[in-house]
Design a protein around this motif. Structure first.
Motif, short mmCIF file in Angstrom:
data_model
loop_
_atom_site.label_atom_id
_atom_site.label_comp_id
_atom_site.label_asym_id
_atom_site.label_seq_id
_atom_site.Cartn_x
_atom_site.Cartn_y
_atom_site.Cartn_z
N SER A 201 0.81 -1.23 0.00
CA SER A 201 0.00 0.00 0.00
C SER A 201 0.83 1.27 0.00
O SER A 201 0.48 2.27 0.62
CB SER A 201 -0.94 0.01 1.21
OG SER A 201 -1.77 -1.12 1.21
N GLY A 202 1.95 1.24 -0.71
CA GLY A 202 2.79 2.43 -0.82
C GLY A 202 3.79 2.59 0.30
O GLY A 202 4.60 3.53 0.28
N TRP A 203 3.76 1.69 1.30
CA TRP A 203 4.73 1.74 2.39
C TRP A 203 5.97 0.91 2.05
O TRP A 203 5.90 -0.09 1.35
CB TRP A 203 4.12 1.18 3.68
CG TRP A 203 3.08 2.06 4.31
CD1 TRP A 203 1.74 2.06 4.06
CD2 TRP A 203 3.31 3.06 5.30
NE1 TRP A 203 1.11 2.99 4.84
CE2 TRP A 203 2.05 3.64 5.61
CE3 TRP A 203 4.44 3.53 5.96
CZ2 TRP A 203 1.90 4.65 6.55
CZ3 TRP A 203 4.30 4.55 6.91
CH2 TRP A 203 3.04 5.10 7.18
N ASN A 204 7.09 1.33 2.58
CA ASN A 204 8.31 0.52 2.53
C ASN A 204 8.98 0.60 3.89
O ASN A 204 8.83 1.59 4.62
CB ASN A 204 9.26 0.99 1.44
CG ASN A 204 10.41 0.02 1.21
OD1 ASN A 204 10.35 -1.14 1.63
ND2 ASN A 204 11.46 0.49 0.56
N THR A 205 9.73 -0.44 4.24
CA THR A 205 10.38 -0.54 5.54
C THR A 205 11.89 -0.63 5.36
O THR A 205 12.38 -1.38 4.52
CB THR A 205 9.89 -1.79 6.30
OG1 THR A 205 8.46 -1.76 6.39
CG2 THR A 205 10.49 -1.84 7.69
N PHE A 206 12.60 0.14 6.17
CA PHE A 206 14.06 0.10 6.20
C PHE A 206 14.50 -0.32 7.59
O PHE A 206 14.15 0.33 8.59
CB PHE A 206 14.65 1.47 5.86
CG PHE A 206 14.38 1.91 4.44
CD1 PHE A 206 15.31 1.67 3.44
CD2 PHE A 206 13.19 2.54 4.11
CE1 PHE A 206 15.06 2.06 2.13
CE2 PHE A 206 12.93 2.93 2.81
CZ PHE A 206 13.87 2.69 1.82
N LEU A 207 15.23 -1.43 7.66
CA LEU A 207 15.78 -1.88 8.94
C LEU A 207 17.14 -1.22 9.15
O LEU A 207 17.97 -1.16 8.23
CB LEU A 207 15.94 -3.40 8.97
CG LEU A 207 14.71 -4.25 8.71
CD1 LEU A 207 15.04 -5.72 8.95
CD2 LEU A 207 13.54 -3.81 9.56
N ARG A 208 17.37 -0.73 10.37
CA ARG A 208 18.65 -0.15 10.75
C ARG A 208 19.24 -1.01 11.88
O ARG A 208 18.65 -1.10 12.97
CB ARG A 208 18.48 1.27 11.26
CG ARG A 208 17.78 2.21 10.29
CD ARG A 208 18.72 2.65 9.17
NE ARG A 208 18.26 3.87 8.55
CZ ARG A 208 18.89 4.52 7.58
NH1 ARG A 208 20.05 4.06 7.14
NH2 ARG A 208 18.40 5.62 7.07
N ILE A 209 20.36 -1.65 11.62
CA ILE A 209 20.99 -2.54 12.59
C ILE A 209 22.37 -1.99 12.88
O ILE A 209 23.23 -1.96 11.99
CB ILE A 209 21.07 -3.97 12.04
CG1 ILE A 209 19.67 -4.47 11.67
CG2 ILE A 209 21.73 -4.90 13.04
CD1 ILE A 209 19.66 -5.70 10.80
N SER A 210 22.60 -1.54 14.11
CA SER A 210 23.85 -0.86 14.45
C SER A 210 24.59 -1.62 15.54
O SER A 210 23.98 -2.11 16.50
CB SER A 210 23.58 0.57 14.90
OG SER A 210 23.06 1.35 13.83
N ASN A 211 25.91 -1.68 15.40
CA ASN A 211 26.76 -2.39 16.33
C ASN A 211 27.34 -1.42 17.36
O ASN A 211 28.11 -0.52 17.02
CB ASN A 211 27.90 -3.09 15.57
CG ASN A 211 28.80 -3.89 16.49
OD1 ASN A 211 28.44 -4.19 17.62
ND2 ASN A 211 29.97 -4.24 15.99
#
Length: 535
Positions: A201-211
């Protein structure tokens, strides 16, 4: 976002009549009312205080650390931007506090700035003021006192103040604690979980994984589909990477999954100290949402696990909510949701079964038939379940999301709260929602407000009596002597052994698009984890 993924926030007309109780304050007994003493003058934002030396984190002791997996500084992502971050930090103690800012530079943690905070003082610091690298990166804050930390992110312009006016889209989240990071590695089956990742539905997800560790960390990301019938064998996508010291791994779900229309959830396992957030963006309607992952033990035995969703809506002035629940366990989860109107007894409950490593979405208007409902939910399960509560008001393009939490708070802070002053072009307002985690007894939560310099704004704390398992709400513009144009911080305190969970909603309808963000009230014990042992 499709109807089954809808989401909501506090409208400026919302009010709750709360019972008041006498509290001891500076040696006197008085009854709290909405008429409180005159506020101090609004404190201006203070500048950075450089440190003479920058010892490493290992050289300091008796410290509290807060972790921000990603702070933007001029990046464009998913068709939105450029994004800029503004970190707010609150000294929750009654003592002087020194604080250091560490950012990622060339694979190392570098101390770039320091603050001196008097008792109760709060500050807001821009990404550039912290020397966050171009585009952005992880940040960790180390203090000699108890702190609460939140991040507000804006596009298109960097904000010189915490107000959202002038921004097109706003989002943000609350900082993680050591307790949260430790819970993600408590056992071999412990992991970070995000109840929803989507490309529909026009959404996108970005995962941010930080050490955040001092060595590289091995990370595995598994994406499971909605209504997964195959448990661990139903994983739709697996990705692995070694994340270097002070490094971040960004995963574009649309590129990784390869198509729009996907809905699922994520499990992230690691052998090091990492933090995880998900940024969900919808450029076409200028909306953005940020979720912090919840740490849980996927092999935890059966018990009684309890989490709270402090704020739900059914058609309240255009706002609606939905709860996305993900079962972290390898066995079916029996989940009971109890719905409470604000300041009232339980309205209704329902039970559902979620298959192993699967997810389910519950739309509040489909479960609470009371139009105009404003309240909360308690989520009880036999195995650990994580939940995200999405809130949306499409007519004004507002979207935000918070994580249901069962981590009990006893003294918790909110670094930034607002009351608007439209005459001066300031339109942020805050409302604080609190859930009593004790299912059997009333709980009294005291609310203290302090100006940016740490001065008490109220002659006495406001006492909020919350029914067993229920919730209450306080809308800051309805505190009579909380002047228009005020920026402050909040402290919530309770003597209840069961504790409470609370969130603060900040909304600005004058923003060009989505002007809303929500922060969790946080204390020393963290917010974003489920204990490995049954509660």
């Amino acid at each position: 976002m499709a109807r089954q993924q809808e989401i909501s926030l506090i409208d400026a007309r919302f009010s709750v009549n709360r019972p008041r109780v006498p509290l001891r304050h500076t040696g006197r007994h008085r009854t709290v009312s909405t008429a409180v003493t005159r506020l101090c003058l609004l404190a201006v934002l203070l500048g950075l205080v450089p440190l003479l030396a920058s010892p490493t984190m290992a050289q300091q002791s008796s410290t509290q650390i807060s972790y921000l997996p990603w702070v933007s500084n001029g990046e464009t992502i998913g068709g939105q931007g450029p994004w800029y971050g503004l970190v707010s930090v609150q000294n929750r103690s009654d003592d002087f506090c020194s604080l250091q800012v560490f950012v990622a530079q060339n694979g190392r943690w570098i101390s770039t700035a320091g603050l001196s905070l008097t008792d109760g003082e709060s500050r807001s610091i821009s990404a550039s003021g912290m020397s966050v690298p171009s585009m952005g990166g992880p940040v960790r804050l180390q203090a000699s006192c108890e702190i609460a930390v939140s991040l507000k992110q804006y596009t298109p312009n960097a904000r010189p103040t915490p107000w959202s006016d002038g921004a097109q889209v706003v989002t943000g989240y609350t900082g993680l604690s050591d307790a949260d990071l430790e819970a993600a590695q408590a056992t071999e089956q412990s992991a970070w979980f995000l109840p929803i990742v989507q490309t529909n539905s026009g959404w996108n997800t970005f995962l941010r994984i930080s050490n955040f560790a001092e060595t590289s960390s091995n990370v595995t990301v598994e994406i499971f589909p909605n209504s997964n019938p195959r448990g661990a064998d139903g994983v739709a996508l697996t990705m692995q990477r070694q994340v270097g010291v002070a490094d971040s791994w960004t995963i574009d779900m649309l590129s990784s999954v390869g198509y729009g229309g996907f809905i699922g959830f994520a499990r992230i396992t690691t052998d090091g100290d990492i933090g995880v957030i998900a940024q969900r963006v919808k450029p076409a309607t200028r909306m953005a949402i940020t979720n912090v992952a919840i740490a849980a033990d996927g092999a935890a035995g059966e018990g009684s696990y309890r989490a709270a969703a402090p704020l739900l809506f059914n058609a309240y002035n255009g706002w609606n909510t939905g709860i996305t629940l993900a079962n972290t366990s390898l066995q079916p989860a029996v989940v009971t949701l109890q719905y409470f109107p604000s300041d009232g007894a339980m309205l209704r409950q329902e039970s559902i079964v979620i298959a192993a490593l699967s997810m389910q979405y519950i739309y509040t208007p489909g479960t609470v038939d009371q139009t105009g409902f404003v309240g909360s939910a308690t989520i009880i399960s036999n195995v650990p379940v994580v939940a995200a509560v999405d809130e949306v008001k499409y007519e004004t393009a507002e979207a935000l999301s918070y994580m249901a939490s069962g981590a009990p708070q006893h003294i918790a802070g909110i670094p930034i709260v607002f009351r608007e002053s439209p005459a001066n072009g300031l339109h942020d307002n805050s409302g604080i929602s609190i859930v009593n985690l004790d299912p059997l007894n009333d709980q009294i939560v005291q609310l203290r407000l302090r100006d940016r310099s740490g001065n008490e704004l109220l002659d006495l704390p406001i006492a909020i009596r919350i029914p067993p398992g229920g919730s209450s709400f306080i809308y800051l513009p309805f505190i009579d002597e909380f002047p228009a144009g005020t920026v402050a911080s909040a402290i919530l305190e309770s003597s209840s052994a069961a504790g409470f969970a609370a969130i603060s909603n900040d909304i600005n309808y004058a923003a060009a698009g989505d002007g809303s963000v929500v922060f969790s009230a946080s204390g020393n014990g963290g917010v974003f984890h489920i204990k490995a042992e049954a509660q």
